[in-house]
Scaffold this active site. Structure first.
Site, mmCIF file in Angstrom:
data_model
loop_
_atom_site.group_PDB
_atom_site.id
_atom_site.type_symbol
_atom_site.label_atom_id
_atom_site.label_comp_id
_atom_site.label_asym_id
_atom_site.label_seq_id
_atom_site.Cartn_x
_atom_site.Cartn_y
_atom_site.Cartn_z
ATOM 1 N N ASN A 1 11.048 44.577 48.355
ATOM 2 C CA ASN A 1 12.022 44.541 47.267
ATOM 3 C C ASN A 1 11.256 44.577 45.952
ATOM 4 O OD1 ASN A 1 14.344 44.328 48.911
ATOM 5 N ND2 ASN A 1 13.969 42.143 49.189
ATOM 6 N N HIS B 1 5.370 41.220 48.486
ATOM 7 C CA HIS B 1 5.408 40.882 49.910
ATOM 8 C C HIS B 1 6.154 41.959 50.672
ATOM 9 C CE1 HIS B 1 8.742 38.980 47.778
ATOM 10 N NE2 HIS B 1 9.481 39.249 48.840
ATOM 11 N N GLN C 1 14.674 40.982 44.663
ATOM 12 C CA GLN C 1 13.377 40.294 44.732
ATOM 13 C C GLN C 1 13.510 38.906 44.111
ATOM 14 O OE1 GLN C 1 9.992 42.246 42.872
ATOM 15 N NE2 GLN C 1 8.555 40.750 43.734
ATOM 16 N N ASP D 1 9.124 34.010 57.659
ATOM 17 C CA ASP D 1 10.029 33.764 56.537
ATOM 18 C C ASP D 1 10.768 32.450 56.761
ATOM 19 O OD1 ASP D 1 11.426 35.806 54.233
ATOM 20 O OD2 ASP D 1 12.546 34.019 54.812
ATOM 21 N N ILE D 2 10.906 31.672 55.699
ATOM 22 C CA ILE D 2 11.547 30.353 55.784
ATOM 23 C C ILE D 2 13.051 30.457 56.045
ATOM 24 C CG2 ILE D 2 12.139 29.970 53.349
ATOM 25 C CD1 ILE D 2 10.760 27.222 53.599
ATOM 26 N N HIS E 1 8.375 42.606 53.909
ATOM 27 C CA HIS E 1 9.179 41.999 54.977
ATOM 28 C C HIS E 1 9.057 42.857 56.227
ATOM 29 C CE1 HIS E 1 11.951 39.442 52.393
ATOM 30 N NE2 HIS E 1 11.581 40.312 51.471
HETATM 31 P P1 5GP Z 1 12.463 38.643 48.275
HETATM 32 O O1 5GP Z 1 13.938 38.409 48.132
HETATM 33 O O2 5GP Z 1 11.687 38.199 47.060
HETATM 34 O O3 5GP Z 1 12.127 40.058 48.701
HETATM 35 O O4 5GP Z 1 12.007 37.783 49.502
HETATM 36 C C1 5GP Z 1 11.454 36.507 49.386
HETATM 37 C C2 5GP Z 1 11.451 35.935 50.769
HETATM 38 O O5 5GP Z 1 10.591 34.805 50.789
HETATM 39 C C3 5GP Z 1 12.818 35.456 51.239
HETATM 40 O O6 5GP Z 1 13.142 36.105 52.461
HETATM 41 C C4 5GP Z 1 12.651 33.948 51.384
HETATM 42 O O7 5GP Z 1 13.373 33.432 52.477
HETATM 43 C C5 5GP Z 1 11.157 33.792 51.562
HETATM 44 N N1 5GP Z 1 10.609 32.551 51.049
HETATM 45 C C6 5GP Z 1 10.842 32.001 49.824
HETATM 46 N N2 5GP Z 1 10.156 30.856 49.681
HETATM 47 C C7 5GP Z 1 9.445 30.692 50.830
HETATM 48 C C8 5GP Z 1 8.542 29.677 51.283
HETATM 49 O O8 5GP Z 1 8.230 28.700 50.592
HETATM 50 N N3 5GP Z 1 8.023 29.831 52.534
HETATM 51 C C9 5GP Z 1 8.334 30.899 53.320
HETATM 52 N N4 5GP Z 1 7.768 30.950 54.526
HETATM 53 N N5 5GP Z 1 9.186 31.869 52.930
HETATM 54 C C10 5GP Z 1 9.741 31.762 51.700
#
Ligand code: 5GP
Ligand code: ZN
Length: 112
Positions: A86, A99, A93, A30-31, A101
């Protein structure tokens, strides 16, 4: 999906620190990690959210868990990690390509 950031990672158009890849699944760090170990496991098939999973997807969604657990072990958190999907903006989300986590290395009482 041309405007999907995770489809772009799968296509290699956006870089990611990959942990695993095969013909149907990819895992990358995760970034913006929320724990010492925080990576995402995704199917290569574009599904927007858990609510979009259909019966035909059951096997690959199960595979996400198996690969996620294997990678958690390989990264030293096999004895304790969280598995989170999420679903929807209300649940936090942000990226609408399903995805999983995996978070480990930080003690955190359920359900926070
Ligand atoms: P969500 O909130 O949708 O469940 O999680 C999305 C996740 O993707 C977040 O933890 C966010 O940090 C990660 N993320 C978003 N954009 C990127 C990206 O371009 N590269 C990577 N490696 N992670 C990302
Ligand atoms: Zn996508």
């Amino acid at each position: 999906m041309s405007d999907c950031i995770f489809c772009k990672i799968i296509a290699g158009d956006i870089p990611a620190k990959k942990l695993y890849e095969d013909d149907e699944v990819m895992a990358f760090w995760d970034i913006a990690p929320q724990a010492p170990v925080h990576f995402l496991v995704i199917p290569k098939k574009h599904l927007a959210a858990p609510v979009d999973v259909e019966e035909v997807d059951d096997r690959v969604i199960g595979k996400l868990i198996r690969i996620g657990a294997q990678l958690a072990k390989e990264n030293g958190v096999g004895d304790g990690f969280r598995v989170i999907f999420n679903n929807g903006k209300k649940a936090g989300q942000e990226v609408f390509h399903i995805h999983m986590h995996i978070l480990g290395g930080r003690e955190r009482p359920w359900p926070l």
